[in-house]
Design a protein around this motif. Structure first.
Motif, short mmCIF file in Angstrom:
data_model
loop_
_atom_site.label_atom_id
_atom_site.label_comp_id
_atom_site.label_asym_id
_atom_site.label_seq_id
_atom_site.Cartn_x
_atom_site.Cartn_y
_atom_site.Cartn_z
N ASN A 136 0.82 -1.22 0.00
CA ASN A 136 0.00 0.00 0.00
C ASN A 136 0.85 1.26 0.00
O ASN A 136 0.65 2.17 0.81
CB ASN A 136 -0.96 0.02 1.20
CG ASN A 136 -2.00 1.12 1.07
OD1 ASN A 136 -2.51 1.39 0.00
ND2 ASN A 136 -2.33 1.77 2.19
N ASN A 139 -2.30 4.38 -1.74
CA ASN A 139 -3.62 4.00 -2.28
C ASN A 139 -3.52 2.92 -3.34
O ASN A 139 -4.13 3.01 -4.40
CB ASN A 139 -4.34 5.23 -2.85
CG ASN A 139 -4.61 6.28 -1.79
OD1 ASN A 139 -4.99 5.95 -0.67
ND2 ASN A 139 -4.40 7.55 -2.15
N ASN A 141 -4.69 -0.24 -4.53
CA ASN A 141 -5.81 -1.15 -4.31
C ASN A 141 -6.07 -2.10 -5.48
O ASN A 141 -7.11 -2.75 -5.51
CB ASN A 141 -7.10 -0.35 -4.05
CG ASN A 141 -6.98 0.58 -2.87
OD1 ASN A 141 -7.21 1.78 -2.98
ND2 ASN A 141 -6.62 0.05 -1.71
N ASP A 153 0.66 -4.82 -5.64
CA ASP A 153 -0.43 -3.85 -5.57
C ASP A 153 0.03 -2.51 -6.13
O ASP A 153 1.14 -2.06 -5.88
CB ASP A 153 -0.95 -3.70 -4.13
CG ASP A 153 0.12 -3.24 -3.16
OD1 ASP A 153 1.31 -3.51 -3.40
OD2 ASP A 153 -0.24 -2.62 -2.13
N GLN A 253 -8.72 -4.54 -4.11
CA GLN A 253 -8.96 -4.43 -2.67
C GLN A 253 -10.25 -3.66 -2.41
O GLN A 253 -10.41 -2.52 -2.88
CB GLN A 253 -7.78 -3.73 -1.99
CG GLN A 253 -7.78 -3.80 -0.48
CD GLN A 253 -6.53 -3.16 0.12
OE1 GLN A 253 -5.95 -2.24 -0.47
NE2 GLN A 253 -6.12 -3.63 1.28
N GLU A 255 -12.40 -1.67 -0.03
CA GLU A 255 -12.28 -0.93 1.23
C GLU A 255 -13.54 -1.03 2.08
O GLU A 255 -13.52 -0.68 3.26
CB GLU A 255 -11.97 0.54 0.93
CG GLU A 255 -10.60 0.75 0.28
CD GLU A 255 -10.29 2.20 0.02
OE1 GLU A 255 -11.24 3.03 0.08
OE2 GLU A 255 -9.12 2.54 -0.25
N SER A 261 -8.30 -4.30 5.68
CA SER A 261 -7.26 -3.66 6.48
C SER A 261 -6.06 -3.48 5.56
O SER A 261 -5.88 -4.25 4.61
CB SER A 261 -6.87 -4.52 7.70
OG SER A 261 -6.30 -5.75 7.31
N GLU A 262 -5.28 -2.47 5.82
CA GLU A 262 -4.09 -2.25 5.00
C GLU A 262 -2.88 -2.95 5.64
O GLU A 262 -2.74 -2.97 6.85
CB GLU A 262 -3.81 -0.74 4.87
CG GLU A 262 -4.82 0.02 4.03
CD GLU A 262 -4.77 -0.33 2.56
OE1 GLU A 262 -4.02 -1.26 2.17
OE2 GLU A 262 -5.49 0.29 1.78
N PRO A 263 -2.08 -3.54 4.78
CA PRO A 263 -2.15 -3.55 3.31
C PRO A 263 -2.77 -4.83 2.73
O PRO A 263 -3.02 -4.90 1.54
CB PRO A 263 -0.69 -3.46 2.90
CG PRO A 263 0.02 -4.24 3.97
CD PRO A 263 -0.76 -3.98 5.26
N TRP A 267 -8.73 -8.19 -0.07
CA TRP A 267 -8.41 -8.45 -1.48
C TRP A 267 -9.33 -9.55 -2.02
O TRP A 267 -9.40 -10.64 -1.45
CB TRP A 267 -6.94 -8.86 -1.64
CG TRP A 267 -6.01 -7.70 -1.49
CD1 TRP A 267 -5.41 -7.27 -0.35
CD2 TRP A 267 -5.60 -6.80 -2.53
NE1 TRP A 267 -4.65 -6.15 -0.61
CE2 TRP A 267 -4.74 -5.84 -1.94
CE3 TRP A 267 -5.87 -6.71 -3.89
CZ2 TRP A 267 -4.16 -4.81 -2.67
CZ3 TRP A 267 -5.29 -5.70 -4.62
CH2 TRP A 267 -4.44 -4.76 -4.02
#
Length: 552
Positions: A136, A139, A141, A153, A253, A255, A261-263, A267
C-alpha cells in the motif's frame, strides 16, 4: 409388465401350494415348487434393486447466493460433480446442464439457460504476492502481474495493459487484443486469454475487457496460475511481455469489505472470491440475463437438467429435482421507491402521499422528517402560496404513507392551485435495500380544493326534516317533490367573501366535476340543478331566502 408377471407367478405358486395338502404331494413335486418359488423370489428382488438403482437421485446443490448486481449466482456442492456417471476424469460442466426458473416480482428471465458457468477457485493465493507485497505505497488497491509473474499492488493511476479472459475454448479475433493461450489445453471447457494492445488504469482496462465480452483474468485454481507462471525451476509459462507480465488482472482491494485492512486485508477476485478461499466448498458461478428491474420479490431457482440426466456424483448417482430449497435465491431489490398516489384534505391543511414500498431517511431504516420532503406550489392565477418549501410537520402513518402539513400563506384558495412534492434531495429518501428515490416523479402533485366560505343552504324537500351533509345523486329527482319547513342541506360557495355573489359556484357534492353556478336575477340569485331545468331555493348563512321557486 415383467414385474407384474413375476408377481403373478409368485402369487399363483404360493396359492396353489396353500390350497392343496402340501405334504400329500410327491417329494419331487414339492422340490420343484420350492425351486420355482425361490427362483421367482430372487428374480423379483433383483429386479426391484436394479430399478431402485436406476431411479436413485440426490439433491446436489447444498447452497446458493447471488451477487449484489443480480448478475451472478453461486451454487455450492458438498462433493465434486460430473457430467457423466463415471468419475475417472473431470468432465465439462456446461450451461446446458442447468435450467433456471423465476417466480414473483416484476423482472423476468432473458433465458432459461445460464449465460456462462465457471468453477470458482478454493485455493489460497496469498503466497503468490511478490516479496514485500502488498505494501500500500499510496492508495494501492489494484493487482498487477509483475515481470516475474507474481502479484503486486498498484495505484489505479498506473497505466498497464489488461489480460482479458473469455469463457470460450476457441481463439477469437478480439479488436484491441492479442491472443495469448487457452487453458486447460485441449479441453472443451477451456477459457481463452488475450493481452490488451493498449494501456490504461485498472478500471479502464476492466471496462474494456467487459466491453469485449469477458473480464479481467481471474485465477480459479493453482493449476491455472502455474500454467501461466510455472513454479521456480520450471520452464515455459507466459510470465513475459507477450503474456501476463506487467499487466492488470481481476484482483482488487475492497475498502468496504468486512475483512478490509491495510495492506493485506480485503483483497478479492472479480468473481467475488477472497484471495484465500481454501476453506470454501465446491462452487460454480453462473451468469444469467434479466429483463426489467427486480423488486426483490423475485425468486430464481437453479435446477440440474434431468432429461437427459446431466449432473452426477462420483458414485454415479444422478442429481434430481431439489426439494430442500437450497437452490433458490431472492433477487436483490433494484427498484427505486416512487410515489403511487396522493390526496389533499378538504380544508387544504395537509396532503397524504403514498409510496409503493417503505421508505426511510437512509438504508438503515432511520425515520423520515419534514426536512426530507420539498414542496412547491403552482398558483395558476391565485394569490395563495407556500411560506416555505418544507412541510410544517410530517405524520408517519406507516413507512410508506405520510401526511405532510402544508405551510400556506392564508390567502384565498381558488382550487386552481397545484401542490407538488419531491424528495428534498437525491440522498433524502431510500428503501430498505438502499435504493434512493428519484427526483423525477409522476404521481407527486395534487390540486387544492376551493375555499369553502359561507355556508349557504339548499332546499332539500324530500323525506327528512333534519338533512345535513352533501346531496346524493339519488336525491336529485326528489328535490322538488314537496315543500317542507327547514329541510335544507349545508353547502358552500367558492367566493372570497362570507356571503355568495352572482357568478360564484356552489360546492356541495365532490363526487361530481360539474359545479352549480349562481345565476343573476332580480335582486336575488338562484341555481339550476345539473341535468334538470328545475329551480330550488338558495339561502344565505343568516337564513334569508335569496330565491325560492317551485318545480313547475
Amino acid at each position: 409388465m415383467r414385474l407384474l408377471l413375476l408377481g403373478a407367478i409368485h402369487s399363483i405358486c404360493f396359492s396353489y401350494i396353500y390350497k392343496m395338502n402340501f405334504w400329500s404331494l410327491r417329494p419331487e413335486i414339492i422340490t420343484l415348487f420350492r425351486m420355482i418359488y425361490k427362483l421367482n423370489y430372487f428374480i423379483l428382488v433383483t429386479f426391484l434393486l436394479f430399478s431402485s438403482s436406476l431411479c436413485a437421485q440426490y439433491e446436489a446443490i447444498t447452497g446458493s447466493s447471488i451477487s449484489n448486481d443480480n448478475l451472478k449466482i453461486n451454487i455450492v456442492f458438498d462433493e465434486e460433480i460430473y457430467s457423466n456417471s463415471s468419475c475417472s476424469t473431470l468432465t465439462c460442466i456446461e450451461v446446458t446442464d442447468f435450467i433456471l426458473s423465476l417466480s414473483g416480482g416484476e423482472a423476468t428471465l432473458g433465458s432459461y439457460i445460464p449465460t456462462t458457468i465457471t468453477k470458482l477457485g478454493n485455493y489460497d493465493f496469498v503466497p503468490k504476492w511478490n516479496d514485500g507485497e502488498p505494501n500500500n505505497a499510496g492508495n494501492e488497491n489494484y493487482a498487477q502481474h509483475t515481470t516475474n509473474g507474481k502479484l503486486n499492488d498498484l495505484n489505479n493511476s498506473r497505466s498497464l495493459p489488461g489480460v482479458l479472459e473469455l469463457i470460450n475454448p476457441l481463439e477469437q479475433i478480439i479488436p484491441g487484443y492479442t491472443y495469448i493461450t487457452a487453458w486447460p489445453v485441449g479441453s472443451e471447457c477451456a477459457h481463452t486469454y488475450y493481452r490488451s494492445n493498449t494501456t490504461g488504469s485498472w478500471t479502464s482496462q476492466k471496462a474494456q475487457a467487459q466491453a469485449a465480452g469477458g473480464d479481467l483474468l481471474v485465477y480459479n485454481s493453482v493449476e491455472e496460475y502455474e500454467y501461466f507462471v510455472p513454479p521456480d525451476g520450471e520452464v515455459g509459462g507466459f510470465a513475459n511481455t507477450n503474456g501476463v507480465a506487467n499487466t492488470w488482472i481481476g484482483l482488487s482491494q475492497d475498502e468496504n469489505a468486512a475483512d478490509f485492512s491495510e495492506p493485506s486485508g480485503g483483497w478479492y477476485w472479480d468473481d467475488g472470491t477472497p484471495m484465500d478461499n481454501s476453506a470454501a466448498k465446491i462452487t460454480y458461478q453462473i451468469t444469467f440475463s434479466l429483463v426489467g428491474t427486480p423488486t426483490g420479490d423475485e425468486v430464481v431457482t437453479v435446477t440440474p437438467v434431468t432429461s437427459p440426466q446431466s449432473i452426477f456424483n462420483c458414485a454415479g448417482t444422478v442429481a434430481g429435482i431439489q426439494t430442500n430449497g437450497l437452490n433458490k435465491v431472492n433477487l436483490i431489490d433494484k427498484t427505486d421507491p416512487y410515489i403511487i398516489n396522493n390526496s389533499v384534505v378538504e380544508n387544504n391543511t395537509s396532503i397524504t402521499i403514498r409510496f409503493q414500498e417503505a421508505v426511510f431517511a437512509d438504508a438503515n431504516g432511520t425515520a423520515l422528517t419534514a426536512a426530507d420532503f420539498a414542496l412547491s406550489l403552482a398558483q395558476n392565477g391565485s394569490t395563495a402560496d407556500l411560506t416555505s418549501p418544507t412541510p410544517l410537520s410530517v405524520l408517519i402513518v406507516n413507512n410508506s404513507t405520510f401526511i405532510l402539513e402544508l405551510p400556506l400563506n392564508g390567502n384565498h384558495i381558488t382550487g386552481n392551485e397545484v401542490i407538488t412534492v419531491l424528495p428534498a434531495s437525491e440522498t433524502s429518501l431510500f428503501d430498505a435495500a438502499g435504493n434512493p428515490a428519484s427526483m423525477i416523479q409522476i404521481n407527486n402533485f395534487v390540486q387544492l380544493n376551493p375555499t369553502k366560505t359561507g355556508p349557504i343552504y339548499l332546499g332539500m324537500n324530500y323525506k327528512s326534516s333534519t338533512v345535513s351533509g352533501t346531496l346524493l345523486e339519488a336525491s336529485y329527482t326528489f328535490l322538488c317533490d314537496e315543500n317542507a319547513y327547514n329541510n335544507y342541506n349545508i353547502a358552500y360557495h367558492n367566493g372570497p367573501l362570507l356571503e355568495p355573489s352572482v357568478g360564484e359556484y356552489l360546492i356541495f357534492n365532490f363526487n361530481y366535476d360539474f359545479e352549480h353556478q349562481l345565476i343573476s336575477g332580480d335582486n336575488f340569485a338562484y341555481m339550476h340543478l345539473r341535468d334538470y331545468d328545475k329551480i330550488i331555493e338558495v339561502r344565505k348563512s343568516d337564513g334569508l331566502i335569496v330565491a325560492k321557486y317551485s318545480c313547475n
